[in-house]
Design an enzyme around this catalytic site. Structure first.
Site, PDB file in Angstrom:
ATOM      1  N   ASP A  74     -37.981   6.688  44.264  1.00 19.78           N
ATOM      2  CA  ASP A  74     -36.573   6.353  44.465  1.00 19.78           C
ATOM      3  C   ASP A  74     -35.722   7.618  44.400  1.00 19.78           C
ATOM      4  O   ASP A  74     -36.204   8.715  44.697  1.00 19.78           O
ATOM      5  CB  ASP A  74     -36.123   5.316  43.425  1.00 19.78           C
ATOM      6  CG  ASP A  74     -35.111   4.339  43.981  1.00 19.78           C
ATOM      7  OD1 ASP A  74     -33.943   4.745  44.144  1.00 19.78           O
ATOM      8  OD2 ASP A  74     -35.462   3.181  44.247  1.00 19.78           O
ATOM      9  N   HIS A 296     -29.167   4.568  41.984  1.00 16.46           N
ATOM     10  CA  HIS A 296     -30.081   3.558  42.511  1.00 16.46           C
ATOM     11  C   HIS A 296     -31.384   3.476  41.724  1.00 16.46           C
ATOM     12  O   HIS A 296     -31.813   2.390  41.316  1.00 16.46           O
ATOM     13  CB  HIS A 296     -30.346   3.883  43.980  1.00 16.46           C
ATOM     14  CG  HIS A 296     -31.026   2.821  44.760  1.00 16.46           C
ATOM     15  ND1 HIS A 296     -32.385   2.787  44.950  1.00 16.46           N
ATOM     16  CD2 HIS A 296     -30.534   1.750  45.418  1.00 16.46           C
ATOM     17  CE1 HIS A 296     -32.700   1.750  45.693  1.00 16.46           C
ATOM     18  NE2 HIS A 296     -31.593   1.098  46.004  1.00 16.46           N
ATOM     19  N   SER A 494     -33.519  -3.865  47.360  1.00 15.06           N
ATOM     20  CA  SER A 494     -33.827  -2.807  46.390  1.00 15.06           C
ATOM     21  C   SER A 494     -33.956  -3.367  44.986  1.00 15.06           C
ATOM     22  O   SER A 494     -34.694  -2.834  44.158  1.00 15.06           O
ATOM     23  CB  SER A 494     -32.719  -1.753  46.400  1.00 15.06           C
ATOM     24  OG  SER A 494     -32.860  -0.878  47.479  1.00 15.06           O
TER      25      SER A 494
END
Length: 1349
Positions: A74, A296, A494
């Protein structure tokens, strides 16, 4: 890119809607009726109940992920984030943090040693104090530096810039106030200023004030610089960072040591609160500073594994699991993944790591990979990354979980790699009523759960389901400390992927604890066969996969099953009308064959031949370490085959499956089906254990367009109804008529009283292309009508999807009615138009196949594309630290160097047609480029998706960096063609003309404007080449002018839109190949002056000029070379004693000398040479010439003018260099004065420098005044002497203003001497805040070396 669609903390203005398609959900039916209290509200922020985590942990509290290691592919996890410190059993949560992209790499190959005071000079030039307690047996310190903003996210950088600007403004305002007071005091003291010196003094104060004010307006903070020091203490590599430039406290930010083994992380400063981790590679020559490039990854890691001892309801799904962070998002590209990052991450995942408590390091490899990233793809299940993923899963037994994408609700929108790769578990995003009410703060949540509207759908182009299972796609989870909050809401696939990954970690934790062998195949089949279906419509299967995963049921399934091979499948996809009207036959391969030659499954044929059946081959998939005798020979399964609809799909009843696989026929007969979407399966059941459910599935998707829809261009109005708060999705399948190239649609809404938000998608599949997708998100505050236009491909089925956003229509029970009318248009033409550079026009034939169209062609050329070949190339082996594949192959790098020259500033964009626009569906590993100037300043970086950048006029170097483990592939790319595409300025855009006659461009008549095209009647016209005078200057031969051409008018577009072909949905490319330049007729003609001289005179002049050229070419780097130059210059002076060009060349040679030891002697030589040039020129004659007007049309007069201008320039240059030498001698003598003499002068009151009687100072002023007669002393060429003069007079404000003007007017690239002088003036004035600001910019403008790739 990350697959999350939102980072907001609330969506309070929306509600969700009910869905009646969840009748089959049993275990999750309790979610339909709920009432939030504090406990359930907190639980809804981190949804786990939806996938059975609560039931599983109630039964197995110690199987909470313990013993499981997850690799998070990620944007980089913050190890300091809340909930990511320890596991539920007290182990370190984060075992390692790696930057796989190289975006945080620092070149620390420079080695220095400490001086007697224990100081070293850092790479930035700063003096650093070494802690005496640090062990360094070698005494060698590796140093490097980094601009800290390069490590930060855009959001963090923006916050820091605002904070730093406030402090900078305070200091600047203090200096402005001082200058204002100084000016006011001057005006009060000198009411009437007439003296020249007083005027200059006041001007100096005013200039200081103006500079301060202007600097405030142009302030552009490029961030502080941090110095890095790396050394080996005899056991491990250690790192220290100097971050004092970030701190206000002088005692903070000093060198502090860190190392990887101790799992320490640092924070740059309290202001940024940004966590970093260090890694050392390549024997101390590369330091990696790891920071996250977005929140994220931390959010994803929190969903999967966060542990909150005091707030257990906010725990992640598997709080006992550990993680390693593999940063694949490149900070230099925002957060885009790169091929380098992806490959290094896979290498890392199969390495082994210490679990934090073990005595011996590096003994625990990863069990799971979560990747919440993805992109569109040309080919499913294809590419180098997919090949390596297959190896990781099949050989190393890792389980790979990934997001399906956020491009829904259209079908076939799943992204790579999560939704298109057989070895990866692709996850869709689900939202439950509790999530809607709690996390999303929806007032009236739906009574049933549903898939988020934007969650990508299957099938893939080759028929695979695309989505394996679904999981909660939103959560309020931990985020990095630099966000200055503990957690936030994000939603997207996600978020669904780590939820599924965490659930899988629970299953693996249980399997390990109970001694059950872990296999990616057995775990996957357990997850799929125990998932709870969400809805019973065909589209629900393609949206949610096998359904909502259930952790407890999956583990129960595994407990009952033995570890057996897993035959995976792709599928059958009938989408086009021709395939839906007949039975079909083709070969479909199921499972993963062992041989590389047969690794991929055949893609679906778009137009299938009429035949009886499909041939399906099932190959069991074994791990690579399977035993031949015990596993392969003994494998034999009796499989009972079933069809979900035997009237359409027929298959044999039984199949005996062995290790070598087996083929069977599947008959698909879609001819009896009605219009719309249909989904069926052929699945295999173990005859001995039917309770296990399907061992494999063959998904069969059929989209059947409305029969006969191609007979007319206008479809009847399609009606949709969306009731109240329902997030309905309506699909229609339309066979686009032959000849259609674009569609115009009108959407009318009615019948609702609250704002509604709709997604509109039109999707077509074309071979070897990403899906042709047009999409729009439209909000209707009240009923209204809106129009759209989009491109279509004729003869292909188009899926039209209109969906009401899942939380739209809050508080309303009204039925929203949508009428959607589609009108197809089309003009059949030659596709792309190429003008070959000749004067001949190109004929274009047009035909309307549907209805009458207005033919109104428009064409422009607005870009130029110039080809380049590399001037240099180099192949090198990369470090084994992180660039050695699990197979043992070493990755190599090819660096290509391209030289680019821009005659004017322009916006450019690099293009590599072979490599661009493909990350996953390519057999090449990675690419990266950097554009820099001669000062090594970086202007742009990019990878597979090149970005435009604006470059000033000048010369640039583009370095292209390609990686692969196959040297032969890299060798083939040594001469790779690069294109530089430049946008033409608006005034230079070329509008092409159309003609009805072939001679129209030449004779200038017969222009063609428009006409009406009638179906069945062709019409032709000509497009002429651009006029030669319109072709951009300096366009090299072989370059291409690019643009667009359109043919038809849009019915609802404005007049301006119809003038721009790029805004037309059915525009085509047009290009013009630039021909050779015309021959310069004047080139080669001799001048009239030279023609009047005889041969002997011309020969002597040629010999003289050749000798001078030889003198100018000599180097003067060594004493021997300087002696040789001196002897030759003396000889030539004796031959041509008064020849000004020779004397000017000698002066130039003296000035160009470097490493001069005796500067005063050298300056005396310069002054002497300058005087010789000055004395060789008749200044009176020169002055008289420029006082008279000359006729430029007379050739002889023009030649004389050029000669006199050259002489003037040589005179000015001599005066300029003489002035600089005089000033430097004066400065050097001032420095050499004894302290006693300086004190004596100070006691006398200190005479003003300009009033002293020193001869050199008089000479300087005299020389300056003489120069001023001939040139503008404020120009960039001679302004430095004016700066020197003002500085001598202590008018530092005026000196700085003149210098700033010179810098502004100077051509790129920047000259370091100008900025060094600017820094010196700022220090002398005492403006420390401006000096600090400029020093930071010096690292941007003049870095010591290019950054690492």
């Amino acid at each position: 890119m990350p697959c999350s669609s939102s980072t907001s903390t609330t969506t309070g203005d929306n509600s969700s809607s009910s869905n009646n398609n969840n009748k089959n959900r049993n275990d999750s039916s309790c979610l339909r009726e709920f009432k939030l209290n504090e406990s359930t509200f907190l639980a809804s922020l981190m949804p786990k109940k939806e996938i059975g985590v609560d039931r599983f942990l109630d039964a197995h509290p110690e199987y909470d992920g313990r013993g499981v290691l997850i690799a998070i592919f990620d944007s980089g996890v913050d190890p300091a984030a809340d909930g990511l410190h320890i596991t539920s059993d007290g182990k370190p949560k984060v075992l390692d943090v790696l930057d796989c992209t190289g975006s945080g790499d620092i070149d620390t190959s420079k080695v220095v040693k400490a001086d007697a005071d224990g100081r070293i000079t850092g790479a930035s030039g700063a003096s650093l104090v070494i802690n005496t307690s640090w062990k360094n047996p070698s005494g060698e310190w590796h140093v490097g530096f980094k601009l800290v903003y390069e490590l930060f996210t855009e959001d963090l950088t923006s916050r820091l810039k605002k904070e730093r600007k406030k402090k900078w403004d305070e200091k600047n305002q203090e200096e402005i106030a001082k200058a204002v007071k100084q000016l006011a005091d001057f005006d009060q003291k000198h009411i009437k200023v007439e003296d020249v010196q007083l005027k200059r003094a006041r001007e100096d104060i005013q200039n200081r004030l103006d500079i301060l004010r202007k600097q405030s307006e142009s302030y552009d903070d490029r961030g502080p610089v941090i110095d890095a020091v790396v050394w080996h203490d005899g056991e491990v590599w250690r790192v220290a960072l100097d971050t004092q430039s970030l701190e206000d406290d002088p005692n903070s930010g000093k060198l502090e040591q860190l190392n990887k083994i101790e799992r320490k992380y640092g924070v740059f400063s309290k202001l940024d609160a940004c966590t970093f981790v260090v890694n050392v590679y390549n024997d101390g020559n590369v330091l990696s500073l790891v920071t996250d490039c977005s929140p994220h990854a931390t959010h994803v890691a929190g969903i999967a594994t966060a542990f909150h001892p005091k707030e257990p309801s906010l725990n992640g799904v598997a709080p006992g699991a550990q993680i390693i962070s593999c940063k694949i998002g490149d900070s230099r590209l925002g957060s885009m993944e790169t091929g380098t990052g992806l490959i290094r991450a896979l290498i890392t995942a199969v390495e082994t790591f210490n679990d934090g408590h073990s005595t011996f390091p590096f003994q625990h490899k990863c069990d799971l990979i979560n990747m919440s990233y993805g992109e569109g793809t040309l080919l499913p299940d294809y590419g180098r990354f997919v090949d390596l993923v297959n190896e990781v899963v099949n050989k190393h037994r890792l389980i790979f979980v990934s997001s399906a994408g956020n491009s829904g609700p259209g079908l076939s929108t799943v992204g790579a790699p999560g939704g298109t790769s057989s070895s990866i578990i692709g996850v869709g995003a689900y939202v439950s009523p509790a999530m809607a009410a709690g996390a999303h703060c929806v007032v009236e949540p739906p009574s049933d759960g549903l898939e988020y509207t934007w969650s990508s759908r299957g099938p893939t182009a080759d028929g695979d389901l695309g989505v394996c299972v679904s999981a909660p796609g939103g959560a309020v989870a931990p985020v990095p400390t630099w966000t200055l909050q503990r957690r936030m809401l994000m939603n997207g696939t996600s978020m669904a992927s780590p939820s599924a990954c965490g659930g899988t970690a629970l299953v693996i934790s249980a399997m390990k604890a109970e001694g059950i062998p872990v296999s990616p195949y057995s775990v996957r089949i357990a997850l799929e066969n125990t998932a709870v279906p969400i809805g019973d419509l065909p589209e629900d299967k393609l949206s949610t996969g096998q359904g909502l995963m259930q952790v407890d049921k999956a583990f129960e399934y595994i407990q009952k099953c033995q570890n057996v091979p897993y035959p995976s499948s792709r599928g059958i996809y009938l989408r086009e009308a021709s395939a839906c009207r007949q039975s079909t036959e083709n070969e479909l391969k199921m499972g993963k064959p062992i041989t590389d030659d047969d690794l991929y499954l055949d893609p679906i044929l778009v137009f299938l031949p009429p035949s009886l059946s499909w041939t399906v081959k099932v190959n069991p998939k074994f791990h690579e370490d399977a035993d031949n005798l015990e596993d392969l020979v003994s494998f034999e399964e009796c499989i009972e085959l079933h069809s979900t609809e035997e009237a359409v799909v027929k298959a044999p009843d039984y199949l005996l499956l062995t290790h070598n696989g087996r083929t069977f026929n599947v008959v698909v007969d879609p001819s009896t089906l009605g219009d719309g979407l249909h989904y069926f399966e052929v699945y295999g059941i173990d005859c001995k254990a039917p309770w296990r459910g399907p061992l494999f599935r063959i998904p069969i998707t059929i989209t059947k367009p409305k029969a006969g829809s191609y007979l007319t261009s206008t479809l009847s109005v399609i009606c949709f109804w969306f009731v109240g708060s329902l997030g309905n999705i309506e699909r229609r399948y339309i066979e686009v008529p032959p000849g259609a190239t674009w569609a115009e649609a009108t959407m009318k809404t009615s019948g609702f009283d609250t704002a509604r938000r709709f997604y509109i998608d039109a999707v077509q599949l074309c071979p070897l292309r990403r899906p042709l997708k047009w999409e729009a998100s439209v909000t209707y505050p009240s009923p209204a009508a809106k129009s759209f236009a989009f491109r279509v491909v004729s003869g292909q089925t188009m899926e039209l999807v209109i969906s009401q956003f899942w939380s739209s229509g809050i508080g309303s029970h009204e039925t929203a009615s949508v009428d959607f009318e589609v009108v197809f248009h089309g003009i059949k033409v030659n596709e792309d138009v190429i003008l070959d550079g000749s004067e001949a026009p190109v004929r274009i034939d047009t035909e309307a196949l549907l209805v009458s169209e207005e033919l109104a062609p428009v064409a422009i050329l607005n870009k130029i594309r110039v080809p380049y070949r590399p001037v240099d190339s180099k192949i090198s082996a990369l470090s084994t630290d992180r660039d050695k594949l699990p197979s043992g192959k070493q990755i190599l790098a090819l660096t290509l160097i391209y030289k680019i020259k821009l005659e004017d500033g322009a916006q450019i964009k690099p293009h590599l047609p072979l490599l661009n626009d493909r990350i996953y569906d390519t057999k090449f590993e990675s690419q990266f480029y950097m554009i820099s100037d001669s000062n090594k300043r970086i202007y742009s970086r990019g990878d597979v998706y090149p970005s435009s950048c604006t470059l000033p006029k000048g010369e640039y170097t583009l370095q292209l960096y390609l990686r692969h483990d196959n040297v032969q592939i890299l060798e083939k790319m040594r001469h790779l063609v690069l294109f530089i595409e430049r946008n033409l300025e608006e005034k230079d855009v070329i509008r092409l003309s159309f003609f009805s006659q072939p001679d129209g461009p030449l004779v200038g008549n017969g222009s063609f404007k428009s006409s009406s095209l009638v179906p069945g009647i062709k019409e032709g016209f000509y497009i002429g080449p651009p006029p030669k005078e319109k072709i951009p200057k300096n366009s090299p031969q072989g370059s291409v002018l690019l643009g667009a051409i359109s043919y038809g008018k849009l019915s609802f577009a404005g007049q301006e839109d119809n003038k721009n072909p790029e805004k037309h949905p059915a525009s085509y490319k047009i290009s013009y190949i630039v021909p050779p330049n015309k021959i310069d007729e004047d080139k080669g003609k001799g001048s009239s002056l030279s023609s009047k001289k005889n041969v002997s005179e011309r020969l002597n002049e040629e010999v003289r000029d050749t000798k001078i050229k030889v003198l100018a070419s000599l180097k003067q780097e060594t004493d021997e070379e300087r002696l040789e130059w001196t002897e030759l210059s003396a000889l030539l002076k004796s031959e041509y004693p008064k020849y000004t060009p020779l004397l000017a060349t000698i002066l130039e040679g003296l000035v160009s000398r470097s490493n001069v030891k005796d500067k005063i002697h050298h300056d005396d030589e310069v002054i002497g040479a300058a005087n010789e040039v000055i004395n060789s020129i008749d200044t009176e004659e020169l002055a008289k010439f420029f006082a008279l007007k000359n006729d430029p049309e007379e050739e002889e007069a023009e030649n004389i003018r050029k000669k006199m201008e050259l002489t003037r320039d040589q005179l000015a240059e001599a005066l300029y260099q003489k002035g600089l030498a005089l000033a430097e001698i004066e400065s050097l003598k001032d420095v050499d004065k004894s302290p006693t003499l300086a004190a004596t002068e100070e006691a006398k009151g200190g005479l003003d420098k300009k009033q002293t009687t020193d001869d050199s100072r008089d000479l300087f002023e005299e020389n300056f005044k003489e120069l001023k007669k001939w040139v503008d002393v404020k120009s960039a060429k001679y302004g430095m002497l004016l700066v020197t003069r003002e500085r001598r007079a202590q008018r530092l404000g005026t000196a700085l203003k003149v210098l700033c003007d010179i810098i502004q007017d100077d051509a790129e690239p920047a000259k370091k001497k100008f900025y060094d002088l600017k820094l010196s003036l700022l220090d002398e004035i005492g403006w420390t805040h401006l000096a600090t600001y400029e020093r930071q910019w010096m690292h941007v403008r003049f870095p010591p070396s290019l950054p690492l790739f």
